[in-house]
Enzyme design. Structure first.
Site: not given
Length: 297
Positions: A110, A118, A181, A211-212, A224, A296
């Protein structure tokens, strides 16, 4: 603006003579049709190929190797916990590919830029992607430069799939999970810039993932932690949320990631990820997408 990214810094730390990594995009993949005569071993192998797994540490742990003896895997995903240095990431990518049997694994990450990245320094640390949308007429050109530099770094360390770009339209500026984002707050801008990132990444051998789906930009909660509700009628979804995804499909995006959101106009009971009406009906049949569909986390 994104000026002169130091692509050679991270990429140059990897000795290409040691990598010997596979280019998964050069391999032919075939669809498997199942029948009642399939063996349990083959069934496990094909089911396992639907999974992309994560793990702790800088090496592939024994439990993952044990898992692949029972089930083949579709791929691995690297998080910050797996990253120490560019050369180490390249070694981990190569080690991960040794888990593959008949089909090479996706080695994924990601790496959007901004707060979702990351791979930290000495990899390039990119600004939030909303920067591209705010660049006006220069946004598309900057997106191409960004994607070329990003692809060079990912390719240098053996990563073949990046979960980017975010194709959500930021119509709710207080959105806690998307925010900066997003590429822009207008559907047409997200479509234009997102398509450039997809074409550039994939032209350099890195699979992109939009995405998403079918759009997370106008939600007010983080999926999440709880299930967001997107209570828009179909004509609004068609005019805003779906526009970037249609453009991504036209750009032949390799993968699309679904969102854990409830959209009553499309399915009153199931979130998008678990909805046949949204994944098979809308994405596959109505929009004609035939690529890889990912969930996801």
């Amino acid at each position: 603006q994104v000026k002169g990214p130091d692509v050679e810094r991270a990429a140059g730390e990897v000795d290409p003579r040691r990598r010997r990594s596979m280019d998964v995009h050069r391999r032919n993949h075939t669809l498997v049709r199942y029948d009642r005569g399939v063996s349990l071993r083959d069934l496990r192998r094909h089911v396992g190929q639907l999974a992309i797994v994560g793990f702790n540490g800088h090496e592939v742990p024994p439990e993952i190797r044990s898992l692949t003896r029972e089930f083949d895997l579709g791929g691995v995903i690297f998080f910050a916990r797996n990253v120490a240095a560019p050369e180490q990431v390249a070694d981990l990518s190569r080690e991960s590919q040794t888990l593959a049997r008949e089909t090479p694994l996706w080695v994924s990450v990601d790496q959007e830029g901004g707060r979702v990245a990351r791979l930290k320094r000495p990899f390039t640390e990119w600004p939030p992607m909303i920067t591209l949308g705010r660049a006006g007429a220069d946004g598309e050109q900057l997106a191409g430069r960004f994607a070329r530099a990003l692809a060079a770094e990912l390719h240098a360390v053996g990563i073949s799939l990046d979960y980017t770009p975010v194709l959500d339209v930021l119509t709710n500026p207080k959105n806690p999970v998307i925010g900066d984002r997003a590429l822009a707050d207008r559907a047409e801008d997200v479509a234009r810039i997102g398509s450039m990132i997809i074409r550039t990444l994939q032209g350099a051998g890195i699979a992109a993932c939009g995405k998403h789906f079918p759009g997370h930009g106008d939600t007010a909660t983080d999926s999440h932690f709880e299930l967001p509700l997107l209570d828009h009628p179909p004509d609004r979804l068609e005019a805003v949320e779906l526009v970037p995804f249609k453009a991504a499909i036209e750009a032949h995006v390799a993968a699309i990631m679904t969102a854990h959101i409830l959209i009553p106009a499309l399915d009153e009971t199931r979130p998008a990820t678990l909805s046949p009406a949204i994944v098979d009906g809308l994405l596959r049949r109505t929009l004609g997408y035939g690529g890889l569909v990912l969930s996801d986390d």
